[in-house]
Structures are given as C-alpha cells and as structure tokens.
Design a protein around this motif. Structure first.
Motif, mmCIF file in Angstrom:
data_model
loop_
_atom_site.group_PDB
_atom_site.id
_atom_site.type_symbol
_atom_site.label_atom_id
_atom_site.label_comp_id
_atom_site.label_asym_id
_atom_site.label_seq_id
_atom_site.Cartn_x
_atom_site.Cartn_y
_atom_site.Cartn_z
ATOM 1 N N LEU A 31 -4.079 -0.529 9.644
ATOM 2 C CA LEU A 31 -2.785 -0.325 10.112
ATOM 3 C C LEU A 31 -2.810 0.258 11.648
ATOM 4 O O LEU A 31 -1.905 -0.077 12.286
ATOM 5 N N ASP A 47 1.479 -8.277 8.526
ATOM 6 C CA ASP A 47 1.978 -8.949 9.632
ATOM 7 C C ASP A 47 1.104 -9.891 10.285
ATOM 8 O O ASP A 47 1.277 -10.244 11.391
ATOM 9 N N ARG A 59 -3.166 -6.606 5.898
ATOM 10 C CA ARG A 59 -2.197 -6.287 6.754
ATOM 11 C C ARG A 59 -0.931 -7.680 6.652
ATOM 12 O O ARG A 59 -1.471 -8.704 6.741
ATOM 13 N N ALA A 69 -7.420 1.834 4.820
ATOM 14 C CA ALA A 69 -6.063 1.516 5.166
ATOM 15 C C ALA A 69 -5.530 1.756 6.459
ATOM 16 O O ALA A 69 -4.798 1.293 7.121
ATOM 17 N N TRP A 95 0.793 -1.214 0.020
ATOM 18 C CA TRP A 95 -0.066 -0.157 0.092
ATOM 19 C C TRP A 95 0.943 1.282 -0.019
ATOM 20 O O TRP A 95 1.742 1.398 0.908
#
Length: 364
Positions: A88, A42, A40, A84, A27
């Motif tokens: 995050l 992660d 995401r 987004a 992104w």
C-alpha cells in the motif's frame, strides 16, 4: 476509480474468480492462515496475469514500467500484515517486508503467446486513476482483440467498436444481448438478400459483423464471458455465412439477373465454405495448431480469405458498380482459390513436420 463503468475492485474480483480464488475480500488487517494473495486494487491486471500469480506462491509482482511491487502471493504461514502495508505504501522491492519473496514481472508469469486470441503480446498491468482511465480501457480493449483475423475486423472496426463497448458497459448491456441482436440481423440480411434488396441487406449484414466484434470484446474486457455465450456466438458465426450467399443467388433470380448456372455456383459457395472449415479442423487435428497461425504468410492470408467479411466486401464493391451477379461469381472464384490454398498449406505442413516439429511463428 471506475473502469468500463465498474469499480476497479469489482474487475479484480472477477479476475480472481476466474483464477479460482472465490473468497476475495478487501484487506482488513486480519491474518488468515494458509496461502494468501494480496493485490492493490488501484491497478488493472490482465486476467491471465492474476491466474499466473495465483499459481505461484512466494512471488512478488512488480509493475513493469518502474519495478514497484503491486501484488504478492504469500505462501502458507507467511506474515501478511507487513507485506500488505509495504504494498500500500508503494515500497521498493528491496523492502525487508518482501524478504523471502521472488520478484517477478508480468512476462515471467504468463506465456506471451495467447493461443485463444491467436496473438503474441505482453499481459497488461496498468495503473488506474482519473488521468489514465481512457488509456487503460484502450489497452484492455486492444488486449481483447484477436491477432489473426480478417482485415475489416482488424483494421476498420476497432475504434468504433471501442466506443460501442464503452456505451454497452455503461448501459448494462450484456454480451449475450449484443449477440442476440446480431442473430436478428442475420435473418434480416438473409431475407433482404433473398428479395434482391442489396443495399439494405448489406447494411444489415455489415452491422451484424460489427456487433459480432462488439460482443466478444465486451465479454472479455468486463470478464463476463460464459461457456454458453461463447457457444451461442460461435454457433451463429459458423452457420449463417453460406446461407447468406445462397440467398444472394436466389435474390438475383428474383430481380431478373439470374446466374447462368445457379445450382453449380450455389454448390461452390456453400460446399467451399464447408470444405474450408473442415480443412481448418483437419489441420488443427493433424498439427495441433490453427492453419492461420503457422507461418506469417498464413496469418496475412487470413486477412482476405473467403470468409464472411472479405466476401461481404467483394459483394459490396461489385454491387456499387451495379453488378451484384458478378460479385457472386467473384465470391465463388475466391472461395475455390481459398480451398486450394489451404490444401497446399496442409501438404506443406506435413512435409515440414518431417524435418522438425511445427511451431507457430507467433510463438517467437
């Protein structure tokens, strides 16, 4: 953060590619037109979960343990930047940025019964960091395992196979390399059995069966399986076992322990193996499910049915007591019993279908 010796973002890219999303990119704040997937990096997503989310525009994916949103599939014309930013930031599902999206957990997007792996289980969605890496890899490895298989594969191989899969991933060894090594061991075991060298032959055979576990798991956890590799692996598995048993019979004669009726025993173990596989194909064709997933007992019987690994166990035990000839007789008897058991199951399924549609017990 690496997982299976690759960045989590690379694993996610592979999952997206398998889901048909070919233009994946980090992104960068841009707002493309059309539907958009935001995930995401992660987190580690089950490949089936990525595919399920890709097919559900307007969905907000929540992490199961705490309900925190980690991914979203935005419909066309949706404003992406606020979503987004909220993802995050780890914002709760009630954040205004997520307005208009339908919250869903992994079990809402994926069928819990995995026909390919013959098991029922939740798709994984795991947080990836330095403290969870080991647990994430173990969870992924468990998710790659077939639920209905033989006892050795299910209960003996998992722990050592996990370590070998880790090592293969770190060294850049591909699943097809592992499969090729197992093919070489097929011929090594065949030759050793034919000359009556039982323990070296059994060692080669057992290592081959272990590598047969490793290659599939390596392909699934690293998302590197290919149609050609799948055919290569399954063709080896399908073809070689009865030739091992014939070589064993030949080896008994080579060392002066011939069976009384070697041709008859050979026909039983070879023909019985072929008959079992044909019976399984017939059941699948008639009832649209594998014979070993219909009832709980059928799945239990698959642990010990006269297939390669249980048969190797029979031969190993009798060889330990110095009677490889009795081992082959026991293998032949167990093969006949397995064929008869599958005939009974097939008939029972036909009678049961007259009363109601057949349904695997794994479907819940």
């Amino acid at each position: 953060m690496p997982v299976w010796s690759m960045l989590g973002s690379e694993l996610l890219r592979r999952a997206l590619t398998r889901a048909g999303v070919t233009d994946a990119a980090p992104w960068a704040g841009n707002v493309p037109t059309g539907p958009l997937l935001l995930l995401r990096a992660d987190q580690v997503y089950d490949a089936s979960l990525v595919k399920g989310l890709a097919g559900r525009p307007g969905t907000l994916l929540l992490r199961p343990e705490d309900g925190v949103p980690v991914a979203a599939h935005l419909p066309a014309a949706a404003e992406a930047a606020p979503v987004a930013a909220a993802l995050l930031a780890g914002s709760p599902a009630g954040d205004p940025a997520f307005a208009g999206l339908v919250a869903a957990r992994p079990t809402d997007l994926v069928d819990l019964y995995n026909k390919a792996l013959r098991k029922r289980g939740n798709p994984y969605l795991l947080r990836l960091d330095a403290g969870t890496r080991g647990a994430v890899e173990w969870e992924m490895f468990g998710g790659s395992y077939k639920g209905v298989t033989d006892a050795i594969t299910k209960h003996v191989w998992p722990r050592p196979a996990f370590q070998v899969v880790r090592a293969c991933a770190a060294l850049g060894i591909t699943p097809n390399m592992v499969t090729f090594a197992s093919l070489i061991l097929v011929f090594v075991a065949l030759w050793l059995f034919a000359i009556g060298s039982w323990w070296p032959g059994l060692l080669a055979a057992w290592v081959m069966t272990f590598l047969d576990t490793v290659d599939g798991k390596l392909a699934r956890v690293t998302l590197t399986s290919t149609p050609l590799g799948n055919v290569f692996d399954h063709a080896i598995d399908l073809i070689h076992p009865p030739f091992w048993w014939l070589a064993w019979i030949y080896g008994l004669s080579a060392i002066g322990m011939p069976l009384a009726y070697p041709v008859t025993i050979g026909a039983i173990v070879f023909g019985g193996y072929v008959a079992q596989r044909l019976q399984e194909g017939l059941f699948l064709g008639l009832y649209k499910m594998e014979i070993h997933v219909w009832r709980r007992f059928d799945s239990f019987f698959r642990l010990w049915i006269a297939r390669r690994n249980p048969n190797l166990l029979i031969l190993s035990v009798f060889t330990l007591f110095g009677r490889p000839d009795w081992g082959m007789l026991a293998l032949a008897a167990w093969t006949v019993f397995g064929c008869l058991e599958q005939v009974v199951v097939t008939v029972q399924a036909g009678l049961a279908r007259r009363r109601a549609p057949l349904r695997s017990w794994l479907e819940g």
